[in-house]
Enzyme design. Structure first.
Site, PDB file in Angstrom:
ATOM      1  N   GLY A  99     -10.259 -82.551 -72.266  1.00 40.08           N
ATOM      2  CA  GLY A  99      -9.813 -82.426 -73.661  1.00 40.08           C
ATOM      3  C   GLY A  99     -10.659 -81.449 -74.466  1.00 40.08           C
ATOM      4  N   SER A 112     -15.720 -86.319 -74.378  1.00 39.26           N
ATOM      5  CA  SER A 112     -14.366 -85.764 -74.529  1.00 39.26           C
ATOM      6  C   SER A 112     -13.389 -86.591 -73.721  1.00 39.26           C
ATOM      7  CB  SER A 112     -14.321 -84.327 -74.016  1.00 39.26           C
ATOM      8  OG  SER A 112     -14.357 -84.319 -72.598  1.00 39.26           O
ATOM      9  N   ASP A 113     -12.142 -86.633 -74.144  1.00 41.98           N
ATOM     10  CA  ASP A 113     -11.126 -87.128 -73.232  1.00 41.98           C
ATOM     11  C   ASP A 113     -11.061 -86.130 -72.075  1.00 41.98           C
ATOM     12  OD1 ASP A 113      -9.160 -88.459 -71.904  1.00 41.98           O
ATOM     13  OD2 ASP A 113      -7.878 -88.755 -73.646  1.00 41.98           O
ATOM     14  N   TRP A 114     -10.538 -86.574 -70.957  1.00 48.15           N
ATOM     15  CA  TRP A 114     -10.634 -85.804 -69.715  1.00 48.15           C
ATOM     16  C   TRP A 114      -9.927 -84.446 -69.838  1.00 48.15           C
ATOM     17  CZ3 TRP A 114     -13.754 -89.340 -69.929  1.00 48.15           C
ATOM     18  CH2 TRP A 114     -14.484 -89.818 -68.850  1.00 48.15           C
TER      19      TRP A 114
END
Ligand code: BGC
Length: 794
Positions: free
Chosen positions: A302, A298-300
């Site tokens: 996200g 995941s993006d941070w």
């Protein structure tokens, strides 16, 4: 903590300039989402269900792409089969640690914590690391070999620091919006150029034994409301299936084909479903259509759900447990997430680790905050020379009259503008050179030379050779003199004995906000004021993306203009090697520079909406950047692919032939299984186009970027509207350096995918039957040769 990057965690709201407020990525602080809903209530999300097709179950990775993947899967399965559910859960989420991201470990089975670090143009926030040119600068070289060497050098630095996973390269954003805040981290808004770069950089990083993480998958085209906030959900990028494939998925295909072992999913929603829980994007396109064997991270922060994201294909959440951890273990125990899925998640993470052979001889992480005393871990090697070379190769000369450039041993130079020296105080944050979003929020320019953009994609240079420093070195060598003013927008420029006046301006951009303008009044005034007094005014623009120049480009005293990009730590040296003619410029614009900002139409700005469920419909389909300028018959100031040289080139003898005597089939062979990167037939060479390129100048050697544009059957043609842009880049070669009079062949291999369109009914890449039009030239509008290629039914 590094990942707490909401601007309101770092700046009190009152300090945010009004002009930027409209374009903040995350307009208000992050109270718990449930609390927001409870306090304010929100409209029902039910009407938005099903807008993105559901694709379940999540494909189980199996290593069938290659024997290397098969071996990696063999090892990974053997370990995962011995793990408890809790152990599997532990390695699928982030933990506190030294790195930007850290996975959990399973000591009893010898599984270490993996270290993840930013970013795409150098290791951020560490000492004794290099600051490479940004992605958009590398793209401007149009040189696959340099792109590979860039990736390899980056990978070597990551390895030297014991970082397992590099968070890059970037092709999302692609660069659909001219003012997008992160376009510079990526390569180009042309998917073919972006794909060539993404593939070559990924291969380079992974050849060094580091897991590359092409990002952000997918459609993260704007910063404004990229995440949910108290205003409501994140922006939804609504895109049709064809544009999705032919523009946004396209560059990632190359990275996957080169073996990318991780992919980062993006923050925003796609067709109203969050990208990190979008089963169409993850289970469907990535893991089925493109046979992805690695893991999706995941993006941070996200991740937006627990069970839904697990079942939609997310494999690893960062930087903490997010909605997983103990809840995921519970979901497995109660059957909401299958044992097969959690095992697949853990297996994918470990398979990537084995795929890069990180189980043997991998250095321990050497990641420290600046406050920690330790012996230097120097990974810079000789990368400075590569950085200087790429810096020069990505420098684009767009105007040069009266033979102004190259400079011939000037004895007296005047240097003006805030962009020439180093910023006086660039290190307010030890992680950020010259202003990340936390330092420079909302500004259009950086008050000092600009070598990288802001945010997680910014770099941490060991030193920066400013343009002023490099010019001084040269002038001093020639026993000349300089005068300067880095402060005023109306400098004293009446030095009648000066050979030239150089004016340095820049255009800044950063993660967390979209740009509010592609120009600024201070800089334009500065150029106009110098040009009013100095007959030989040379303008250098360092810009994090597009910078319009019509305020002064036609001024008769503006004799030369250079787009210096974001060149990294050797900025001044790269620039002076071009200004002084050690290197003839061959960089090309990886985007269109319009005459007026309004010429970008709906693709100028991000969608600014106060709706609870904001959406941005990509109504233009395939027609972005130069594709739209052609269709709308808008003359650009400088077209995509444009750049001048100190010599001239001739093109001759276009040939185009099918690679095989039998006409190729319309679709890839349905009997052949997909491997990572897509159906193997997509990469087969279907046709070869070639021509001769000659340095027709008499004095100087130089390299030429020959470009091939393709019009597929059914594309826009004179007087006839089609369903596909008239011309799309489908080949480029940087030929040279060629000595005066020297000729070399430029050869363009066209794969099945390069010639195909995405057929939304067949759900496959289709070779259309009919006549393909071809153009080869020096830019998207300077087309020197043309021909056709017929692909007829068998
Ligand atoms: C960015 C990512 C980055 C991550 C870790 C996020 O805010 O969107 O590109 O890799 O932070 O720093």
């Amino acid at each position: 903590m590094e990942y707490l990057r909401n601007v309101y965690d770092l700046l009190p709201p009152c300090r945010v300039p009004d002009t930027a407020l409209g374009l903040l990525a995350e307009p208000l602080a992050f109270p718990a989402k449930a609390a927001v809903s409870f306090l304010y209530g929100h409209p029902s999300e039910v009407p938005y269900y099903g807008r993105s097709p559901a694709v379940y179950p999540s494909p189980i990775g199996n290593g069938s792409t290659s024997s290397r993947w098969a071996t990696a899967y063999g090892h990974a399965r053997a370990i995962v089969s011995q793990m408890t559910v809790d152990e599997k859960v532990n390695i699928t989420h982030g933990w506190p640690g030294a790195c930007v991201g850290n996975t959990g470990q399973v000591p009893r089975l010898g599984v270490p914590a993996l270290c993840f670090a930013d970013g795409p143009s150098g290791i951020r926030g560490q000492e004794f690391v290099s600051a490479f040119p940004a992605g958009i600068h590398v793209a401007a070289t149009f040189d696959r070999h340099l792109m590979y060497r860039y990736g390899r050098a980056l990978g070597d630095e990551y390895r030297g620091k014991g970082i397992n996973v590099a968070l890059g390269p970037v092709a999302g954003p692609l660069g659909r919006m001219a003012r997008g805040g992160r376009n510079w981290e990526g390569l180009s808004n042309d998917p073919y150029l972006a794909g060539a770069g993404l593939g070559a950089i990924t291969r380079g990083i992974q050849d060094a034994g580091i897991i590359a993480t092409p990002k952000h998958w997918l459609l993260n085209e704007q910063e404004f409301r990229r995440r949910w906030s108290s205003m409501g959900d994140a922006i939804s990028a609504n895109v049709d299936d064809r544009a999705l494939h032919e523009l946004y998925v396209f560059p990632f295909m190359e990275a996957l084909r080169e073996g990318a072992a991780a992919i980062m999913c993006s923050y925003q929603r796609a067709n109203h479903s969050y990208a990190c829980q979008n089963s169409k994007l993850l289970n469907g396109i990535l893991k089925t259509e493109l046979g992805f064997e690695g893991f999706v991270v995941s993006d941070w922060d996200g991740q937006m759900s627990g069970v839904a994201s697990a079942n939609a294909g997310l494999d690893l959440v960062m930087p903490s447990a997010g909605f997983w951890g103990a809840s995921l273990a519970q979901a497995v125990r109660n059957g909401s997430v299958s044992h097969g899925r959690i095992s697949d998640m853990a297996t994918r993470v470990l398979a990537a680790w084995y795929f890069l052979h990180q189980q043997t001889d991998f250095p321990p992480p050497a990641i420290y905050p600046s406050t920690h005393r330790h012996a230097p871990v120097d990974v810079q090697d000789d990368h400075a020379s590569l950085i200087e070379e790429i810096g020069a190769a990505g420098t684009v000369l767009v105007k040069n009259v009266n033979g102004t450039l190259p400079l011939t041993k000037p004895r007296f130079l005047c240097v003006y503008g805030y962009g020439a020296p180093l910023k006086a105080g660039p290190w307010q944050n030890p992680d950020r050179y010259g202003g990340g979003y936390d330092v420079n929020f909302g500004w259009g320019t950086l008050n000092g030379t600009l070598v990288t953009g802001g945010g997680s994609g910014g770099s941490s240079p060991p030193y920066v050779v400013s343009p002023f420093q490099a010019l001084q070195e040269r002038v001093a060598r020639d026993r000349g003199i300089l005068r300067w003013d880095f402060y005023s927008d109306d400098p004293h420029a009446e030095y009648v004995n000066a050979d030239a006046c150089l004016v340095f301006i820049n255009a800044y951009a950063s993660e967390m906000f979209d740009r509010t303008s592609l120009e600024d009044a201070f800089s334009d005034r500065l150029v106009a004021n110098v040009a009013a007094k100095c007959q030989n005014t040379i303008v250098v623009v360092h810009s994090a993306g597009i910078r319009t120049v019509d305020a002064w480009i036609d001024h008769p005293n503006v004799t030369a203009v250079v787009f210096g990009g974001l060149p990294g730590q050797e900025s001044g040296h790269s620039l002076t090697s071009v200004l002084y003619g050690d290197v003839s410029p061959s960089g090309r614009l990886p985007y269109t520079v319009a005459r007026n900002e309004a010429d970008y139409g709906n693709l100028l700005n991000s969608t600014v909406s106060a709706d609870y469920f904001p959406e941005d419909t990509f109504a233009e389909g395939l027609f972005i950047d130069y594709r739209a300028f052609y269709r709308d018959r808008v003359a650009p100031r400088f077209e995509f692919g444009f750049g001048l040289s100190y010599t001239t080139f001739g093109y001759a003898g276009l040939s185009a032939a099918l690679a095989d005597s039998l006409p190729p089939a319309e679709f890839p062979d349905a009997g052949v299984p997909v491997v990572q990167g897509g159906h193997p037939d997509l990469w087969a060479t279907v046709a070869v186009v070639a021509c001769a390129v000659t340095n027709t100048g008499a004095e100087r050697a130089g390299s030429e970027v020959a470009q091939l544009y393709l019009g597929v059957p059914g594309s826009d043609q004179e007087g006839e509207e089609g369903d596909t842009p008239a011309r799309q880049l489908r080949g480029f070669v940087r030929v040279g350096p060629l000595a005066p009079g020297e000729t070399r062949q430029a050869v363009f291999e066209l794969t099945r995918r390069d010639l195909s369109v995405w057929d939304v009914v067949a759900q496959q890449w289709r070779l259309r039957r009919g006549e393909y039009r071809l153009w080869v030239g020096a830019s998207s509008r300077d087309l020197r040769l043309n021909g056709t290629l017929s692909i007829l039914a068998a």
